[in-house]
Design an enzyme around this catalytic site. Structure first.
Site, short mmCIF file in Angstrom:
data_model
loop_
_atom_site.label_atom_id
_atom_site.label_comp_id
_atom_site.label_asym_id
_atom_site.label_seq_id
_atom_site.Cartn_x
_atom_site.Cartn_y
_atom_site.Cartn_z
CE LYS A 125 -8.01 -0.23 5.45
NZ LYS A 125 -6.85 -0.26 4.57
CG HIS B 110 -1.93 0.93 1.41
ND1 HIS B 110 -1.71 2.26 1.72
CD2 HIS B 110 -3.28 0.80 1.30
CE1 HIS B 110 -2.88 2.88 1.80
NE2 HIS B 110 -3.84 2.02 1.54
CB CYS C 155 -3.71 3.05 -1.68
SG CYS C 155 -4.97 4.28 -1.36
C1 LIG Z 1 -5.86 0.46 4.60
C2 LIG Z 1 -4.45 0.02 4.51
C3 LIG Z 1 -3.43 0.88 4.90
C4 LIG Z 1 -3.67 2.30 5.36
O1 LIG Z 1 -4.46 2.34 6.48
P1 LIG Z 1 -4.99 3.76 7.03
O2 LIG Z 1 -6.05 3.36 7.99
O3 LIG Z 1 -5.53 4.49 5.83
O4 LIG Z 1 -3.85 4.45 7.66
C5 LIG Z 1 -2.14 0.42 4.83
N1 LIG Z 1 -1.87 -0.83 4.41
C6 LIG Z 1 -2.82 -1.68 4.04
C7 LIG Z 1 -2.45 -3.06 3.60
C8 LIG Z 1 -4.16 -1.29 4.07
O5 LIG Z 1 -5.11 -2.13 3.69
#
Ligand SMILES: *Cc1c(COP(=O)(O)O)cnc(C)c1O
Length: 412
Positions: free
Chosen positions: A232, A129, A370
């Protein structure tokens, strides 16, 4: 402590715990498959946030009054909950941040600026990411170090032989995700950390995408840092965690300066607080920490092995029900993966497909997720991503498959 009571796994019943999933969107019952971008929150998390602001709200650590005491107790109990969730040796190794992105920036700016020199290397995989790439590029720019990508196969797996070949004395840190948000790959992080450690490098695991899908044990993984985001894993936005190995954290300088992170302040010189507070400048997201703990307690009551099997079945169902969609191609076929289905359909731009699904009440994500380097590695501008989690049901997948077939016919 007794393990929380686990009920037999039942996705349809879990779905009822999530108020937002009970609504209709565009005239249809909502099918939410954008779980890799953010997860929905169970009622217990909403209630924990409401309860905190309604009854306990006060600033933490400094107060002498009852509310401050309650707030501090709940906030530090939340840290203990995260510590148990990660199997951390101690709660002071859990540092609150705004999320994965801030956790990685903290390591890059604090550890990186202190330890990286011209010619040093940071290895990250092509699967990463942007938040596990750009912070390293920023500190590389400042120190003369270099960010070097670890190759991945067309299937979406990290090439371990190529990784070995890159592991030399120049490598100071290896940063990889536990689970890829774009393809669902579950990376062999314990093995990667072992090889990195043998080569004398530190390791950071970006756990943002893993925490909702599997138990995490930082000691078994053997990493030096583990980062994740509350949102998440069924918790609030704006709260996240950096876990660190104690000896490494102890040697790191502060990241942000301000209140909470100091011991004494004077114009002659300021001394800094101990772990974890040295890295927690300013008033923290108290409600967020408490909400995240409520989410982890909720997860603790779910049979995660059964949930993982459930997600694998949903993925198999998606593959089966979309196998005859003309021109549909799954992107990536990782050896080990969570319930993430990334695909494209020849002649149907991902964004158009996403909008046609939205019209049918189905939420998916489209675009580069991303992960622009990965997309360019795969020769694609982006994909459509349907990401399952424990509250998705076979009905959701049938609706998705019907929606994809219908959208495809419109482009025929
Ligand atoms: C969502 C995600 C991020 C970023 O997380 P944030 O909550 O936006 O800081 C980083 N790495 C992975 C693998 C992700 O799925």
């Amino acid at each position: 402590m007794n393990a929380p009571q686990t009920r037999p796994f039942d996705a349809a019943r879990l779905r009822e715990d999530f108020p937002i999933l009970q609504q209709s969107v565009n005239g249809q019952p909502l099918v939410y498959l954008d779980n890799a971008a953010t997860t929905q929150k169970p009622a217990v998390v909403l209630e924990a946030l409401d309860h905190y602001y309604r009854y306990d709200n006060a600033n933490v650590h400094r107060g002498v009054h009852a509310l401050s005491d309650r707030s501090t107790t709940a906030f530090e109990a939340a840290r203990e909950t995260v510590s148990r969730f990660l199997n951390s040796p101690a709660a002071h190794q859990v540092i609150w941040t705004r999320g994965t992105t801030e956790s990685i920036n903290l390591v890059a700016q604090s550890w990186g600026r202190q330890n990286l020199r011209a010619g040093d290397r940071i290895l990250v995989s092509w699967l990463e990411h942007h938040s596990n790439i750009v912070p390293w590029q920023l500190v590389a720019e400042a120190t003369g170090a270099e960010v070097v990508p670890i190759p991945v196969s067309d299937a979406g797996d990290i090439d371990l032989a190529a990784f070995d070949a890159l592991l030399d004395a120049r490598v100071k840190l290896v940063a990889v995700n536990h689970v890829s948000n774009a393809l669902g790959t579950v990376n062999p992080v314990a093995e990667i950390c072992r090889r990195a450690r043998d080569a004398g490098a530190l390791t950071l695991v970006d756990g943002a995408q893993a925490v909702a899908h599997m138990p995490v044990d930082v000691q078994a993984i053997g990493c030096d840092f583990y980062a994740f985001s509350g949102h998440k894993v069924f918790g609030p936005t704006g709260i996240g965690v950096l876990w660190g190995r104690e000896s490494v954290l102890e040697a790191m300088p502060p990241f942000l300066g301000g209140g909470e992170m100091i011991e004494t302040v004077s114009f002659e010189g300021t001394t800094f607080n101990s772990l974890p507070f040295r890295f927690e400048a300013g008033t923290p997201h108290i409600a967020g920490a408490i909400g995240l703990a409520a989410a982890l307690d909720y997860l603790g009551g779910i049979d995660l092995a059964a949930a993982a099997q459930h997600e694998k079945r949903l993925l198999a169902q998606m593959l089966e029900l979309t196998a005859d969609v003309p021109g549909l191609r799954r992107i990536g076929q990782p050896a080990e993966c969570v319930g993430i289905f990334s695909f494209i359909i020849d002649g149907v731009p991902p964004a158009d497909l996403g909008m046609l699904l939205d019209e049918q009440g189905i939420a998916v994500r489209t675009g580069h997720h991303c992960t622009q380097p990965l997309m360019s590695r795969l020769g694609l501008p982006g994909t459509v991503r349907a990401a399952c989690t424990l509250y998705n049901t076979p009905d959701d997948i049938e609706r998705l498959a019907r929606g994809i077939h219908r959208a495809r016919r419109l482009f025929a």
